[in-house]
Write a protein that holds these residues in place. Structure first.
Motif, PDB file in Angstrom:
ATOM      1  N   VAL A 290       0.980  -1.156   0.012  1.00  0.00           N
ATOM      2  CA  VAL A 290      -0.047  -0.081   0.102  1.00  0.00           C
ATOM      3  C   VAL A 290       0.911   1.300  -0.257  1.00  0.00           C
ATOM      4  N   ASP A 291       0.616   2.041  -1.094  1.00  0.00           N
ATOM      5  CA  ASP A 291       1.473   3.393  -1.009  1.00  0.00           C
ATOM      6  C   ASP A 291       0.456   4.402  -0.266  1.00  0.00           C
ATOM      7  N   PRO A 292       0.922   4.905   0.644  1.00  0.00           N
ATOM      8  CA  PRO A 292      -0.286   5.616   1.223  1.00  0.00           C
ATOM      9  C   PRO A 292      -0.508   6.838   0.762  1.00  0.00           C
ATOM     10  N   ALA A 293       0.697   7.421   0.154  1.00  0.00           N
ATOM     11  CA  ALA A 293       0.472   8.789  -0.579  1.00  0.00           C
ATOM     12  C   ALA A 293      -0.820   8.552  -1.493  1.00  0.00           C
ATOM     13  N   ARG A 294      -0.776   7.353  -2.357  1.00  0.00           N
ATOM     14  CA  ARG A 294      -1.985   7.336  -3.291  1.00  0.00           C
ATOM     15  C   ARG A 294      -3.194   6.554  -2.844  1.00  0.00           C
ATOM     16  N   TRP A 297      -4.618   5.601   2.839  1.00  0.00           N
ATOM     17  CA  TRP A 297      -4.432   4.775   3.976  1.00  0.00           C
ATOM     18  C   TRP A 297      -3.169   3.973   3.999  1.00  0.00           C
ATOM     19  N   HIS A 298      -2.837   3.476   5.064  1.00  0.00           N
ATOM     20  CA  HIS A 298      -1.697   2.664   5.376  1.00  0.00           C
ATOM     21  C   HIS A 298      -1.840   1.199   5.581  1.00  0.00           C
ATOM     22  N   ALA A 299      -0.960   0.306   5.236  1.00  0.00           N
ATOM     23  CA  ALA A 299      -1.133  -0.970   5.564  1.00  0.00           C
ATOM     24  C   ALA A 299      -1.356  -1.296   6.968  1.00  0.00           C
ATOM     25  N   GLY A 352      -5.774 -24.550   4.716  1.00  0.00           N
ATOM     26  CA  GLY A 352      -6.815 -25.120   5.783  1.00  0.00           C
ATOM     27  C   GLY A 352      -8.045 -24.321   6.096  1.00  0.00           C
ATOM     28  N   MET A 353      -8.104 -23.299   5.453  1.00  0.00           N
ATOM     29  CA  MET A 353      -9.015 -22.350   5.878  1.00  0.00           C
ATOM     30  C   MET A 353     -10.375 -22.752   5.319  1.00  0.00           C
ATOM     31  N   THR A 354     -11.440 -22.627   6.064  1.00  0.00           N
ATOM     32  CA  THR A 354     -12.674 -23.226   5.649  1.00  0.00           C
ATOM     33  C   THR A 354     -13.367 -22.105   4.823  1.00  0.00           C
ATOM     34  N   ASP A 355     -14.290 -22.504   4.152  1.00  0.00           N
ATOM     35  CA  ASP A 355     -15.175 -21.458   3.149  1.00  0.00           C
ATOM     36  C   ASP A 355     -15.832 -20.319   4.020  1.00  0.00           C
ATOM     37  N   GLN A 356     -16.122 -20.845   5.172  1.00  0.00           N
ATOM     38  CA  GLN A 356     -16.634 -19.727   6.232  1.00  0.00           C
ATOM     39  C   GLN A 356     -15.575 -18.734   6.637  1.00  0.00           C
ATOM     40  N   GLN A 357     -14.369 -19.505   6.955  1.00  0.00           N
ATOM     41  CA  GLN A 357     -13.232 -18.584   7.448  1.00  0.00           C
ATOM     42  C   GLN A 357     -12.864 -17.349   6.276  1.00  0.00           C
ATOM     43  N   VAL A 358     -12.895 -18.191   5.243  1.00  0.00           N
ATOM     44  CA  VAL A 358     -12.227 -17.202   3.970  1.00  0.00           C
ATOM     45  C   VAL A 358     -13.309 -16.024   3.844  1.00  0.00           C
ATOM     46  N   SER A 359     -14.641 -16.236   3.865  1.00  0.00           N
ATOM     47  CA  SER A 359     -15.516 -15.275   3.699  1.00  0.00           C
ATOM     48  C   SER A 359     -15.369 -14.128   5.092  1.00  0.00           C
ATOM     49  N   ARG A 360     -15.159 -14.728   5.945  1.00  0.00           N
ATOM     50  CA  ARG A 360     -14.940 -13.755   7.352  1.00  0.00           C
ATOM     51  C   ARG A 360     -13.897 -12.716   7.101  1.00  0.00           C
ATOM     52  N   VAL A 361     -12.711 -13.374   6.559  1.00  0.00           N
ATOM     53  CA  VAL A 361     -11.534 -12.438   6.350  1.00  0.00           C
ATOM     54  C   VAL A 361     -11.928 -11.527   4.995  1.00  0.00           C
ATOM     55  N   LEU A 362     -12.523 -11.986   3.999  1.00  0.00           N
ATOM     56  CA  LEU A 362     -12.708 -11.207   2.767  1.00  0.00           C
ATOM     57  C   LEU A 362     -13.674 -10.081   3.341  1.00  0.00           C
ATOM     58  N   ASP A 363     -14.677 -10.748   3.944  1.00  0.00           N
ATOM     59  CA  ASP A 363     -15.688  -9.524   4.246  1.00  0.00           C
ATOM     60  C   ASP A 363     -15.183  -8.554   4.994  1.00  0.00           C
ATOM     61  N   ALA A 364     -14.288  -9.024   6.232  1.00  0.00           N
ATOM     62  CA  ALA A 364     -13.634  -7.785   6.935  1.00  0.00           C
ATOM     63  C   ALA A 364     -12.843  -6.858   6.241  1.00  0.00           C
ATOM     64  N   THR A 365     -12.183  -7.312   5.268  1.00  0.00           N
ATOM     65  CA  THR A 365     -11.205  -6.583   4.367  1.00  0.00           C
ATOM     66  C   THR A 365     -12.034  -5.596   3.582  1.00  0.00           C
ATOM     67  N   ALA A 366     -13.256  -6.367   2.956  1.00  0.00           N
ATOM     68  CA  ALA A 366     -14.095  -5.502   2.265  1.00  0.00           C
ATOM     69  C   ALA A 366     -14.653  -4.278   2.948  1.00  0.00           C
ATOM     70  N   ARG A 367     -15.078  -4.448   4.117  1.00  0.00           N
ATOM     71  CA  ARG A 367     -15.628  -3.496   5.018  1.00  0.00           C
ATOM     72  C   ARG A 367     -14.376  -2.371   5.124  1.00  0.00           C
ATOM     73  N   PHE A 368     -13.404  -2.892   5.402  1.00  0.00           N
ATOM     74  CA  PHE A 368     -12.305  -1.794   5.563  1.00  0.00           C
ATOM     75  C   PHE A 368     -12.091  -0.952   4.437  1.00  0.00           C
ATOM     76  N   LEU A 369     -12.194  -1.594   3.173  1.00  0.00           N
ATOM     77  CA  LEU A 369     -11.911  -0.829   1.836  1.00  0.00           C
ATOM     78  C   LEU A 369     -13.253   0.083   1.501  1.00  0.00           C
ATOM     79  N   GLU A 370     -14.360  -0.249   1.665  1.00  0.00           N
ATOM     80  CA  GLU A 370     -15.462   0.483   1.657  1.00  0.00           C
ATOM     81  C   GLU A 370     -15.649   1.827   2.360  1.00  0.00           C
ATOM     82  N   ALA A 371     -15.025   1.696   3.570  1.00  0.00           N
ATOM     83  CA  ALA A 371     -15.263   2.700   4.653  1.00  0.00           C
ATOM     84  C   ALA A 371     -13.957   3.918   4.190  1.00  0.00           C
ATOM     85  N   ARG A 372     -13.253   3.465   3.319  1.00  0.00           N
ATOM     86  CA  ARG A 372     -12.124   4.286   2.517  1.00  0.00           C
ATOM     87  C   ARG A 372     -12.381   4.723   1.275  1.00  0.00           C
ATOM     88  N   ALA A 373     -13.515   4.238   0.470  1.00  0.00           N
ATOM     89  CA  ALA A 373     -13.858   4.381  -0.700  1.00  0.00           C
ATOM     90  C   ALA A 373     -13.990   5.846  -1.192  1.00  0.00           C
TER      91      ALA A 373
END
Ligand SMILES: Cc1ncc(COP(=O)(O)O)c(C=O)c1O
Length: 373
Positions: A290-294, A297-299, A352-373
């Motif tokens: 993540v290049d914060p200037a562009r 937000w920061h990693a 070894g992540m289950t589909d449910q665990q994958v969704s949890r991580v992706l959803d959490a990341t998506a929420r972070f990105l939406e809040a910064r869109a």
């Protein structure tokens, strides 16, 4: 949720019990022989030696290549400490080289310049140890000719790269020898373990001998060299064989996960995946930079957001030239590794992540990105 938890199940259990019941509860036995053969076949080398860790593999191979007091070994600065620790164990001096910004792997142009300088100054360079960082092969089409013209052997640190390829060739097979790790967080695990692979059977014999306390082949324990207790356990080799049978499935799962991350971050200014576009990467760990200037937000902001949701993420390796233990060592630096250290974040990538665990991580990341869109 962990970055890369061990992915073991009933197959590993059955192989382990089979080994235990066979009576070969020792650092010798048919599971080790079988595991060595299977890894060598998979990688396309003439042989392999099973060891107690990847670090042990690096140490023994460096010794076999002549690293020792009065020599230098070139290593990337962006790697896990084990790469350089193994150099120091031999008494040789590590020389750190910076990385390509797009992949994090050793910069071949810089490597050429460093080898010129070292050999021009009359220094004895025992080896170059490129690392296939996070499971993406270094650029061997440029590294190998540079090292060949300097007359320096390549030892490939493929600890993170089992299953990766570049131009159809398997990680581990590019240099005089290659090393894999089967530590608990790796693409396949034996809980702890490693493997040295090579086409050079003399080198492998030498390392096998050193790994078993350098015993001469006589009954009365005769020793003419200092040896090491570095052999892989037969029980753990059995776990490794089960894991190897599942490798392609596990690679597929990690690749899928990387594609999901790729879609989430696509089109975000200043945000990209490290080594993106490498079709041969084994996707061991996915790293977002993540290049914060562009990006705005920061990693580290994403890391904190994920931590609040009990999801593990980590910075990429702190470059070795910044590590207190290596203070004052030589390095040829451009700032690229330091930038990846500040701008990079390693995301959950376990097969070894289950589909449910994958969704949890992706959803959490998506929420972070939406809040910064
Ligand atoms: C790049 C690299 N080299 C070497 C090692 C050492 O492997 P091991 O932990 O099996 O000693 C690791 C991982 O632990 C690694 O990531």
């Amino acid at each position: 949720m962990f970055l890369s938890a061990p992915d073991v199940g009933p197959l590993e259990e059955s192989y382990l019990i089979r080994a235990l019941r066979s009576g070969w509860v020792a650092p010798v036995g048919p599971e080790i022989d079988g595991f060595e053969q299977e890894i060598a076949e998979r990688v396309g080398t003439r042989g392999a030696v099973g060891l107690s860790s990847g670090t042990a593999g690096l140490h023994l191979a460096l010794l076999a290549l002549g690293a020792g007091p009065g020599t230098v070994v070139v290593v990337p600065t962006l790697t896990f400490a084990a790469t350089a620790n193994a150099v120091v164990y031999t008494g040789a001096e590590p020389v750190f080289v910076d990385c390509e910004p797009a992949t994090g792997n050793i910069d071949p142009d810089l490597l050429a310049a460093v080898l010129d300088d070292l050999t021009g100054a009359g220094r004895r360079v025992a080896a170059v140890v490129p690392v296939d960082l996070f499971g993406g092969c270094a650029d061997y089409s440029r590294i190998l000719p540079v090292c060949a013209s300097a007359g320096v052997p390549v030892l490939e640190d493929a600890a993170e790269a089992l299953g990766a390829t570049r131009h159809g060739r398997a990680a581990g097979s590019f240099g005089r020898a290659g090393v894999f790790s089967f530590n608990g967080n790796k693409i396949i695990t034996t809980s702890g373990g490693g493997m040295l692979v090579s086409d050079d059977l003399d080198l492998l014999d030498r390392c096998r001998y050193l790994s078993t306390q350098a015993r001469q082949p006589v009954a009365h324990y005769e020793h003419t060299d200092i040896g090491y207790n570095y052999r892989l356990s037969n029980l753990l080799a059995a776990v490794g064989r089960a894991q190897l049978r599942r490798l392609d499935g596990m690679l597929g799962r990690r690749r899928e996960l990387r594609e999901h991350y790729g879609k989430l971050f696509a089109g975000r200014p200043g945000v990209r995946l490290l080594g993106d576009g490498d079709p041969g990467a084994n996707c061991w760990l996915t790293v977002v930079t993540v290049d914060p200037a562009r990006a705005g937000w920061h990693a580290d902001d994403l890391a904190r957001h994920l931590a609040a949701e009990r999801i593990e993420s980590r910075p990429v390796w702190k470059p070795l030239h910044l590590q207190p233990v290596f203070a004052g060592r030589e390095g040829v630096l451009t700032g690229a590794a330091e930038r990846l250290y500040t701008d990079g974040l390693t995301l959950p990538s376990g097969s070894g992540m289950t589909d449910q665990q994958v969704s949890r991580v992706l959803d959490a990341t998506a929420r972070f990105l939406e809040a910064r869109a």
